[in-house]
Design a protein around this motif. Structure first.
Motif, mmCIF file in Angstrom:
data_model
loop_
_atom_site.group_PDB
_atom_site.id
_atom_site.type_symbol
_atom_site.label_atom_id
_atom_site.label_comp_id
_atom_site.label_asym_id
_atom_site.label_seq_id
_atom_site.Cartn_x
_atom_site.Cartn_y
_atom_site.Cartn_z
ATOM 1 N N LYS A 27 -4.015 6.965 7.000
ATOM 2 C CA LYS A 27 -4.862 7.499 5.937
ATOM 3 C C LYS A 27 -5.454 6.351 5.126
ATOM 4 C CE LYS A 27 -1.784 11.512 5.335
ATOM 5 N NZ LYS A 27 -0.917 12.226 4.368
ATOM 6 N N ARG A 28 -6.460 6.696 4.320
ATOM 7 C CA ARG A 28 -7.005 5.682 3.413
ATOM 8 C C ARG A 28 -5.945 5.273 2.398
ATOM 9 N NH1 ARG A 28 -8.932 5.607 -1.529
ATOM 10 N NH2 ARG A 28 -8.773 7.862 -1.738
ATOM 11 N N TRP A 29 -5.173 6.251 1.906
ATOM 12 C CA TRP A 29 -4.072 5.973 0.963
ATOM 13 C C TRP A 29 -3.057 7.105 1.049
ATOM 14 C CZ3 TRP A 29 -2.971 1.628 -1.505
ATOM 15 C CH2 TRP A 29 -1.957 1.658 -2.466
ATOM 16 N N GLY B 223 0.797 -1.217 0.000
ATOM 17 C CA GLY B 223 0.000 0.000 0.000
ATOM 18 C C GLY B 223 0.828 1.264 0.000
ATOM 19 N N ILE C 250 -1.332 3.487 2.513
ATOM 20 C CA ILE C 250 -1.511 2.766 3.778
ATOM 21 C C ILE C 250 -0.262 2.898 4.646
ATOM 22 C CG2 ILE C 250 -1.935 0.506 4.820
ATOM 23 C CD1 ILE C 250 -3.471 -0.228 2.238
#
Length: 727
Positions: A517-519, A488, A521
């Motif tokens: 965060k969502r991205w 990620g 990772i």
């Protein structure tokens, strides 16, 4: 039509000469094809690495202390020294290496980043019928092919454009570049080719159009020099060499040979720079591979020995990536004073250099304003008038000292070949001097061959042709995709890790912190605009990094790409290293200050302050001065004559904008010339004057204050990201 005639003329002019070396080319191709088989044999013949993971520095120091005698002890941890260690250990010799600073801390990390044969040396070879120069180019081209093969993650072919502005030069340069291809034989990376004016401008739109006739494109190699040097050192460590940075040689040890009665070098007295502890390291053979410091080690052996090395300073600058295409370099073959200037894309920035002038030997070379301006002026000559080449766009600058081999009475370093010399003193000290980055492996092979003969060591032939370096074994161009998918990571970060660590990138990814965060990772960046992540600091300690300078300049290349960004990353880097190495608060403070001194003097930060100070003669129109005073007094409500962080915070709060205090401190510190914690009106006017002159660019304070003035009316968001951060 005229362009086609010129190309045809080039073919006629060069045809006869090419025919005379055609037989040489055929022999070269046969030899190189046969060499491919030799590469495989050599790689297979080398002993298997002792460990997948190399020992810690503490284990290496302990081994140096406890080993009764090594076969070979190398002084110097640059490309040549580490190359000697790898060559020796893969032949089965018990090998040690001592470096008083960090691996690649000297010249080997301050190169033009090219892996090349040397176009200008071939020109000299042809014009002067110099066989030695020709052999040097031939050897370098063979080594170029090998280096690209053994470390594909750290190196790649790079097309370089040679613009032509006079018709008669087209056949002349075409002939020379074709000979360069011909000498490379089957190891030619890609064939050179001629471009029309329109096609040249399409590929290099920043190029000056006036009088442009066309261009010639040829190929050389490019690499990450400090990481390549480190890969050689780590590979040698994995094969069993005792490698120690921050281990300074104090003097040579000697013993009397009972057979001949002569004194022989038998080891060194050294000091662990980090602990201060001194100890002896014994060896059958001691090799001096200290680059510019060659003569200082030779004088440890014999104070009366004449100098064989004449140092030459080469300055480079780094500018924003928009100054050059992503994948096309530029060569200026004849500058105003006869030097050669390269203008190359590197790490998404643009590197320009180099100069060539005699210098004194020092561990801390400093780039001069004169050299920086020389490079900028040469760049201006080749770029379009639409591209304003600003002094303020210099993001970093450095000086490296080339160890040229010469007659001590010679003063013209530009005419000196960088060929290498192996010398053995009466007491048996083996010295390798001169040479160039590209030929480090051949230099190491010649050195170890000479050491074996001189000291009667039992070892076979060199095994380093085709021997893959750290990170190369399982690397592939698509490796970064697995990093993105499995961990990620951001794509840019994954590409950076793959091209820096090769197949060891997974080890870095495994210790990367979760971002929350969502991205992405995982993978917290050290600074927002560069793909370096905090996990690299932790991994850098494993790679023998022991100072903050090691991280910002050689484990990552942040200091070489943007000095201001490097300074911003320093507090977090020191914090992480402190945790890994158990530093006290005092040690952390010392490391932070040492790293800032390094950036200030050696990486061009000083010239930023000098540029601002040199603009003390404020050249602004009276109307501009009044406008800027009004802007300043928006922040200095009390008419103190200076502004502080509190003043800036007050204005920002009034327009509902929040910026953390550390960021504000950094923003003001960029302009605070006398470092008294405040920005005075005169300093602010100097800044605005320097910006108008092009001496300074990307000042965050100037952007913030201008935008704040507008936002008091419009209430928009104020940007605080660095917009270039030039020096």
């Amino acid at each position: 039509m005229a362009f086609q005639k010129a190309v045809k003329g080039a073919a006629l002019i060069g045809g006869g000469a090419i025919a005379t070396v055609f037989g040489l080319s055929q022999f070269s191709q046969y030899r190189n094809q046969h060499g491919t088989f030799v590469h495989v044999q050599a790689a297979e013949g080398a002993a298997a690495p002792l460990k997948d993971h190399f020992p810690t520095r503490e284990q290496q120091i302990q081994r140096l202390k406890t080993t009764s005698e090594f076969d070979v002890l190398i002084i110097g941890g640059g490309a040549t020294g580490c190359g000697c260690a790898l060559d020796a250990v893969t032949r089965g010799l018990k090998t040690a290496l001592l470096e008083r600073d960090d691996f690649s801390s000297g010249t080997s990390s301050r190169s033009t980043k090219l892996i090349h044969g040397g176009v200008r040396y071939l020109q000299k070879a042809i014009m002067n019928l110099d066989l030695e120069q020709y052999r040097m180019v031939k050897e370098a081209l063979e080594e170029r092919a090998n280096l690209l093969e053994i470390a594909p993650h750290l190196s790649a072919p790079l097309p370089i454009m040679l613009p032509v502005y006079k018709w008669w030069q087209l056949p002349y340069y075409w002939f020379g570049i074709k000979l360069y291809d011909l000498v490379a034989g089957s190891q030619c990376l890609k064939s050179s080719y001629v471009l029309s004016k329109s096609r040249a401008l399409e590929l290099f739109p920043m190029l000056r159009k006036d009088d442009l006739v066309g261009a010639i494109v040829y190929y050389d190699g490019q690499h990450n020099d400090a990481r390549m040097n480190l890969a050689i050192a780590l590979t040698a460590a994995r094969y069993g060499a005792a490698m120690a940075n921050y281990a300074e040689v104090l003097r040579l040890l000697k013993s009397r040979d009972p057979a001949s009665g002569k004194e022989r070098v038998c080891g060194v007295r050294c000091r662990d720079v980090l602990t201060g502890q001194e100890f002896d390291v014994k060896a059958k053979c001691v090799i001096n591979a200290t680059g510019p410091f060659t003569d200082s080690v030779r004088k440890m052996d014999d104070e009366e020995v004449p100098n064989i090395c004449q140092p030459s300073a080469g300055v480079h600058i780094v500018m924003p990536g928009y100054y050059s295409p992503d994948n096309m370099g530029l060569l200026d073959p004849a500058t105003s004073d006869g030097r050669v200037i390269f203008f190359l894309p590197w790490e998404k920035m643009t590197i320009a250099g180099t100069t060539d002038s005699p210098t004194d030997v020092t561990s801390h070379p400093i780039p001069t304003e004169e050299d920086i301006n020389f490079i900028l002026n040469e760049v201006r000559n080749y770029l379009s008038v639409d591209v304003e080449v600003r002094r303020g766009d210099v993001l970093a600058a450095w000086s490296g000292i080339r160890p040229l081999v010469t007659d001590p009475s010679s003063k013209d370093t530009q005419s000196i070949s960088r060929n290498h010399v192996v010398n053995i003193s009466r007491s048996g000290l083996v010295t390798i001097a001169g040479g160039k980055w590209t030929t480090y492996r051949a230099m190491a092979q010649d050195t170890i061959d000479a050491a074996i003969r001189a000291h009667g060591l039992k070892a076979g032939s060199s095994k380093t042709i085709g021997l893959q370096l750290q990170g190369a074994e399982d690397w592939s161009p698509t490796l970064y995709i697995r990093l993105v998918q499995d961990y990620g990571l951001e794509s840019e970060v994954a590409q950076h890790l793959a091209s820096t660590y090769g197949d060891k990138a997974f080890e870095v990814a495994k210790i990367a912190q979760v971002t929350g965060k969502r991205w992405p990772i995982v993978g917290k960046r050290l600074v927002s605009e560069f793909p370096y992540i905090e996990a690299e600091v932790v991994y850098g300690v494993k790679e023998y990094a022991r100072t903050a300078v090691d991280i910002i300049s050689r484990r990552t290349r942040l200091a070489f790409l943007n000095v201001q960004a490097a300074e911003e990353a320093l507090p977090r880097i020191v914090e992480i290293m402190g945790k890994e190495l158990n530093w006290s608060e005092q040690k952390k403070k010392e490391e932070l200050e040492a790293a800032k001194r390094f950036l200030y003097f050696e990486m061009g930060y000083k010239v930023k302050s000098d540029q601002l100070a040199d603009s003390s003669e404020i050249s602004l129109l009276p109307s501009d001065i009044e406008r800027y005073k009004k802007r300043f007094h928006m922040f200095d409500k009390e008419k103190k004559g200076f502004i502080t962080i509190l003043d800036v915070q007050r204005v920002l709060e009034s327009i509902s904008v929040q910026i953390d205090e550390n960021t504000l401190h950094d923003i003001l510190n960029e302009v605070d010339l006398n470092k008294n914690g405040q920005v005075e009106l005169n300093e602010f006017l100097q800044l605005m004057s320097a910006i108008q002159k092009g001496h300074v660019s990307g000042s965050r304070l100037a952007v913030l204050m201008k935008t704040a003035e507008e936002n008091l009316r419009q209430r928009a968001v104020i940007p605080v990201d660095r917009s270039g951060g030039g020096l």
